[in-house]
Design a protein around this motif. Structure first.
Motif, PDB file in Angstrom:
ATOM      1  N   ARG A   1      13.544  15.789  11.465  1.00  9.99           N
ATOM      2  CA  ARG A   1      14.121  16.111  10.166  1.00  9.99           C
ATOM      3  C   ARG A   1      15.546  16.634  10.339  1.00  9.99           C
ATOM      4  O   ARG A   1      15.783  17.557  11.116  1.00  9.99           O
ATOM      5  CB  ARG A   1      13.256  17.157   9.445  1.00  9.99           C
ATOM      6  N   ASP A   2      16.472  16.030   9.615  1.00  8.81           N
ATOM      7  CA  ASP A   2      17.890  16.399   9.569  1.00  8.81           C
ATOM      8  C   ASP A   2      18.662  16.004  10.823  1.00  8.81           C
ATOM      9  O   ASP A   2      19.896  16.057  10.817  1.00  8.81           O
ATOM     10  CB  ASP A   2      18.081  17.910   9.325  1.00  8.81           C
ATOM     11  N   GLY A   3      17.986  15.634  11.897  1.00  9.48           N
ATOM     12  CA  GLY A   3      18.704  15.340  13.135  1.00  9.48           C
ATOM     13  C   GLY A   3      19.130  13.891  13.255  1.00  9.48           C
ATOM     14  O   GLY A   3      20.183  13.591  13.803  1.00  9.48           O
ATOM     15  N   PHE A   4      18.254  12.966  12.798  1.00  6.31           N
ATOM     16  CA  PHE A   4      18.526  11.529  12.835  1.00  6.31           C
ATOM     17  C   PHE A   4      18.851  11.042  14.251  1.00  6.31           C
ATOM     18  O   PHE A   4      19.656  10.131  14.442  1.00  6.31           O
ATOM     19  CB  PHE A   4      19.662  11.163  11.867  1.00  6.31           C
ATOM     20  N   ALA A   5      18.202  11.659  15.231  1.00 11.03           N
ATOM     21  CA  ALA A   5      18.426  11.280  16.633  1.00 11.03           C
ATOM     22  C   ALA A   5      17.215  10.589  17.253  1.00 11.03           C
ATOM     23  O   ALA A   5      17.349   9.965  18.298  1.00 11.03           O
ATOM     24  CB  ALA A   5      18.781  12.527  17.455  1.00 11.03           C
ATOM     25  N   GLN A   6      16.031  10.690  16.599  1.00 12.78           N
ATOM     26  CA  GLN A   6      14.814  10.114  17.153  1.00 12.78           C
ATOM     27  C   GLN A   6      14.268   9.069  16.189  1.00 12.78           C
ATOM     28  O   GLN A   6      13.494   9.397  15.278  1.00 12.78           O
ATOM     29  CB  GLN A   6      13.766  11.211  17.394  1.00 12.78           C
ATOM     30  N   PRO A   7      14.642   7.807  16.332  1.00 17.98           N
ATOM     31  CA  PRO A   7      14.180   6.754  15.416  1.00 17.98           C
ATOM     32  C   PRO A   7      12.663   6.608  15.450  1.00 17.98           C
ATOM     33  O   PRO A   7      12.027   6.764  16.493  1.00 17.98           O
ATOM     34  CB  PRO A   7      14.870   5.498  15.937  1.00 17.98           C
ATOM     35  N   ASP A   8      12.093   6.314  14.299  1.00 20.36           N
ATOM     36  CA  ASP A   8      10.655   6.053  14.195  1.00 20.36           C
ATOM     37  C   ASP A   8      10.417   4.574  13.893  1.00 20.36           C
ATOM     38  O   ASP A   8       9.711   3.896  14.618  1.00 20.36           O
ATOM     39  CB  ASP A   8      10.031   6.931  13.108  1.00 20.36           C
ATOM     40  N   PHE A   9      11.024   4.057  12.818  1.00 17.85           N
ATOM     41  CA  PHE A   9      10.892   2.639  12.499  1.00 17.85           C
ATOM     42  C   PHE A   9      12.023   2.254  11.562  1.00 17.85           C
ATOM     43  O   PHE A   9      12.726   3.093  11.001  1.00 17.85           O
ATOM     44  CB  PHE A   9       9.535   2.329  11.862  1.00 17.85           C
ATOM     45  N   GLU A  10      12.197   0.942  11.388  1.00 18.73           N
ATOM     46  CA  GLU A  10      13.203   0.460  10.456  1.00 18.73           C
ATOM     47  C   GLU A  10      12.710  -0.829   9.816  1.00 18.73           C
ATOM     48  O   GLU A  10      11.822  -1.510  10.342  1.00 18.73           O
ATOM     49  CB  GLU A  10      14.538   0.233  11.152  1.00 18.73           C
ATOM     50  N   SER A  11      13.307  -1.165   8.638  1.00 21.04           N
ATOM     51  CA  SER A  11      12.916  -2.374   7.926  1.00 21.04           C
ATOM     52  C   SER A  11      14.153  -3.003   7.296  1.00 21.04           C
ATOM     53  O   SER A  11      14.934  -2.315   6.633  1.00 21.04           O
ATOM     54  CB  SER A  11      11.897  -2.040   6.827  1.00 21.04           C
ATOM     55  N   PRO A  12      14.352  -4.308   7.497  1.00 25.13           N
ATOM     56  CA  PRO A  12      15.507  -4.975   6.894  1.00 25.13           C
ATOM     57  C   PRO A  12      15.421  -4.959   5.368  1.00 25.13           C
ATOM     58  O   PRO A  12      14.356  -5.186   4.788  1.00 25.13           O
ATOM     59  CB  PRO A  12      15.422  -6.406   7.430  1.00 25.13           C
ATOM     60  N   LEU A  13      16.537  -4.693   4.716  1.00 22.14           N
ATOM     61  CA  LEU A  13      16.622  -4.681   3.270  1.00 22.14           C
ATOM     62  C   LEU A  13      17.369  -5.908   2.773  1.00 22.14           C
ATOM     63  O   LEU A  13      18.130  -6.535   3.508  1.00 22.14           O
ATOM     64  CB  LEU A  13      17.331  -3.409   2.796  1.00 22.14           C
ATOM     65  N   ALA A  14      17.157  -6.233   1.516  1.00 23.27           N
ATOM     66  CA  ALA A  14      17.843  -7.370   0.899  1.00 23.27           C
ATOM     67  C   ALA A  14      19.054  -6.885   0.121  1.00 23.27           C
ATOM     68  O   ALA A  14      19.101  -5.727  -0.312  1.00 23.27           O
ATOM     69  CB  ALA A  14      16.877  -8.100  -0.031  1.00 23.27           C
ATOM     70  N   PRO A  15      20.034  -7.746  -0.098  1.00 18.36           N
ATOM     71  CA  PRO A  15      21.103  -7.392  -1.032  1.00 18.36           C
ATOM     72  C   PRO A  15      20.534  -7.161  -2.423  1.00 18.36           C
ATOM     73  O   PRO A  15      19.499  -7.723  -2.788  1.00 18.36           O
ATOM     74  CB  PRO A  15      22.018  -8.623  -1.002  1.00 18.36           C
ATOM     75  N   ALA A  16      21.186  -6.333  -3.205  1.00 21.60           N
ATOM     76  CA  ALA A  16      20.719  -6.048  -4.559  1.00 21.60           C
ATOM     77  C   ALA A  16      20.570  -7.340  -5.347  1.00 21.60           C
ATOM     78  O   ALA A  16      21.445  -8.203  -5.343  1.00 21.60           O
ATOM     79  CB  ALA A  16      21.695  -5.115  -5.260  1.00 21.60           C
ATOM     80  N   GLY A  17      19.426  -7.480  -6.007  1.00 16.71           N
ATOM     81  CA  GLY A  17      19.158  -8.664  -6.803  1.00 16.71           C
ATOM     82  C   GLY A  17      18.565  -9.818  -6.036  1.00 16.71           C
ATOM     83  O   GLY A  17      18.214 -10.848  -6.639  1.00 16.71           O
ATOM     84  N   GLU A  18      18.429  -9.684  -4.720  1.00 16.67           N
ATOM     85  CA  GLU A  18      17.889 -10.774  -3.901  1.00 16.67           C
ATOM     86  C   GLU A  18      16.599 -10.363  -3.195  1.00 16.67           C
ATOM     87  O   GLU A  18      16.221 -10.935  -2.164  1.00 16.67           O
ATOM     88  CB  GLU A  18      18.928 -11.227  -2.878  1.00 16.67           C
ATOM     89  N   GLU A  19      15.906  -9.388  -3.735  1.00 13.15           N
ATOM     90  CA  GLU A  19      14.663  -8.933  -3.138  1.00 13.15           C
ATOM     91  C   GLU A  19      13.633 -10.060  -3.163  1.00 13.15           C
ATOM     92  O   GLU A  19      13.486 -10.776  -4.159  1.00 13.15           O
ATOM     93  CB  GLU A  19      14.120  -7.712  -3.880  1.00 13.15           C
ATOM     94  N   GLU A  20      12.899 -10.212  -2.067  1.00 14.36           N
ATOM     95  CA  GLU A  20      11.888 -11.254  -1.958  1.00 14.36           C
ATOM     96  C   GLU A  20      10.534 -10.727  -2.409  1.00 14.36           C
ATOM     97  O   GLU A  20      10.360  -9.552  -2.710  1.00 14.36           O
ATOM     98  CB  GLU A  20      11.798 -11.747  -0.512  1.00 14.36           C
ATOM     99  N   GLY A  21       9.558 -11.633  -2.410  1.00 14.72           N
ATOM    100  CA  GLY A  21       8.187 -11.221  -2.694  1.00 14.72           C
ATOM    101  C   GLY A  21       7.763 -11.564  -4.099  1.00 14.72           C
ATOM    102  O   GLY A  21       8.460 -11.269  -5.063  1.00 14.72           O
ATOM    103  N   ALA A  22       6.598 -12.183  -4.218  1.00 10.33           N
ATOM    104  CA  ALA A  22       6.057 -12.524  -5.525  1.00 10.33           C
ATOM    105  C   ALA A  22       5.372 -11.317  -6.134  1.00 10.33           C
ATOM    106  O   ALA A  22       4.992 -10.368  -5.443  1.00 10.33           O
ATOM    107  CB  ALA A  22       5.055 -13.670  -5.383  1.00 10.33           C
ATOM    108  N   LEU A  23       5.211 -11.363  -7.444  1.00  9.83           N
ATOM    109  CA  LEU A  23       4.428 -10.328  -8.107  1.00  9.83           C
ATOM    110  C   LEU A  23       2.981 -10.406  -7.623  1.00  9.83           C
ATOM    111  O   LEU A  23       2.498 -11.477  -7.241  1.00  9.83           O
ATOM    112  CB  LEU A  23       4.466 -10.506  -9.620  1.00  9.83           C
ATOM    113  N   PRO A  24       2.257  -9.277  -7.634  1.00  6.49           N
ATOM    114  CA  PRO A  24       0.835  -9.318  -7.269  1.00  6.49           C
ATOM    115  C   PRO A  24       0.064 -10.313  -8.135  1.00  6.49           C
ATOM    116  O   PRO A  24       0.457 -10.612  -9.267  1.00  6.49           O
ATOM    117  CB  PRO A  24       0.376  -7.881  -7.527  1.00  6.49           C
TER     118      PRO A  24
END
Length: 400
Positions: free
Chosen positions: A47-70
């Motif tokens: 917390r607050d240190g940002f020195a020990q990565p846990d995980f990451e996930s690629p994001l989409a540009p705004a308005g280009e999010e993928e994935g169908a509705l449930p």
């Protein structure tokens, strides 16, 4: 942690995360553990240190999010939908004594929330099956879902989990600052009343009811792979000194919960941060939970003649009238499917109690007779109308 989010790439954007945080993150803890910048969300262990990565996930540009509705959002019909129902608590004399989830009046009439919730789900299953839905109920008897006997729960294992869960509490931080790492610090922990309570018999109730049994329900729901999840509870408001009494002046209302409203101290474990991330990275699923809750609460309000609850105490965040974001266990750990956690009505409100205690219609639970009130037919009819409204072709999705 990384495999936990591998399937969520490009379903969310940095711009989409920000408005959701208003409802999922009550105290701003996200900014102390995570960064959503450019095209990636990164979560850190420190917390607050940002020195020990846990995980990451690629994001989409705004308005280009993928994935169908449930599936349910585009189905148009209940036929073929897989719907999981979770009747709250357990019911029956033994479990009512342990959970305290019952109401009685001065004449000795006893109403069990666990029994009433199960009756509601069994009646709802009947109606859904008649319309072609596939239904799973997490319990069909007046007993726990977990197969672990209540008096054999491993307090040591749950105590260790509890320490991790409480590691952002002020008292925990104070202990860490009390001595250097080593025997002196360990002795301070062992003597601390908060730590001792984590391993004491007094914690058995919370560990079993709020963790062990709910985790068992979640496992059944995941295995079923539902399109929708409905958790069914009935609410109370305590009257005077008797927490189980009928309230003479209570205003009856209906409401539901979706995931969110997490406090800063509830980001303590990596497990919990992973669950929060899955909610943030699947905005379409989360928003469908809101829409599902809206349709059901609206139908209950109209069908039962009671208002939607307009406000809430500070343990939840208002999404809209009758729909609140709250960090309840099942909502938190089931982020991949639209779900809502219903508090159908206040069953210790005088008129509702009088209706519900008139149990004149036959029903068997576990081979024993447990008649129910005609009022539950009103509840189930309202829920069916809400579900049918939900699966109709949706209008354009409202933005947060």
């Amino acid at each position: 942690s990384q495999p936990f989010v591998e399937d969520l790439a490009h379903l969310q954007s940095a711009e989409g995360i920000r408005p959701m945080l208003r409802l999922l993150d009550r105290d701003g803890a996200f900014a102390r553990f995570a960064r959503a910048e450019g095209n990636v969300l990164r979560m850190f262990r420190d917390r607050d240190g940002f020195a020990q990565p846990d995980f990451e996930s690629p994001l989409a540009p705004a308005g280009e999010e993928e994935g169908a509705l449930p599936v349910a959002a585009t189905q148009g019909t209940l036929a073929g939908l897989r719907i999981a129902l979770d009747p709250g608590h357990m019911g029956g004399e033994y479990w009512d004594r342990i959970t305290g989830k019952f109401i009685h009046d001065t004449d000795g009439t006893h109403l069990s929330e666990g029994v009433t919730a199960l009756q509601t789900c069994m009646l709802l299953e009947r109606e859904l099956a008649a319309r072609g839905a596939e239904v799973m109920i997490t319990r069909r008897r007046l007993e726990s879902v977990s197969t672990t006997p209540y008096d054999q729960l491993d307090l040591q294992a749950f105590g260790r989990y509890d320490l991790r869960f409480n590691s952002l509490q002020d008292w925990f931080g104070g202990l860490l600052a009390a001595a250097p790492a080593g025997p002196a610090l360990f002795e301070r922990f062992e003597r601390d009343p908060n730590v001792r309570r984590s391993f004491a018999e007094v914690s058995r109730w919370e560990y079993f009811i709020k963790r062990e049994d709910l985790w068992a329900r979640a496992e059944l729901i995941r295995a079923f792979k539902p399109d929708l999840v409905l958790v069914v509870h009935y609410d109370i408001s305590s009257a005077g000194n008797d927490g189980h009494g009928v309230h003479p002046t209570l205003r009856n209302m209906t409401k539901t919960y979706v995931a969110g409203g997490t406090e800063g101290v509830e980001w303590a474990t990596r497990d919990d941060r992973r669950w929060i991330a899955r909610h943030l990275l699947q905005p379409k699923v989360w928003w469908e939970s809101v829409r599902l809750g809206r349709e059901l609460v609206g139908a209950l309000s109209r069908g039962l003649g009671i208002p939607k609850q307009p406000t809430h105490s500070d343990n939840a965040i208002k999404v809209e009238e009758g729909v609140f974001a709250r960090n309840l266990v099942l909502s938190r750990i089931l982020p991949d499917v639209p779900m809502t956690y219903l508090e159908v009505l206040f069953y210790n409100e005088r008129r509702e109690f009088d209706r519900l205690k008139r149990r004149t219609l036959p029903l068997e639970i576990g081979g024993e007779s447990h008649p129910y009130s005609p009022r539950l037919n009103d509840v189930v009819g309202s829920l069916m109308r809400g579900l049918e409204s939900y699966v109709r072709p949706a209008e354009p999705r409202q933005q947060l």
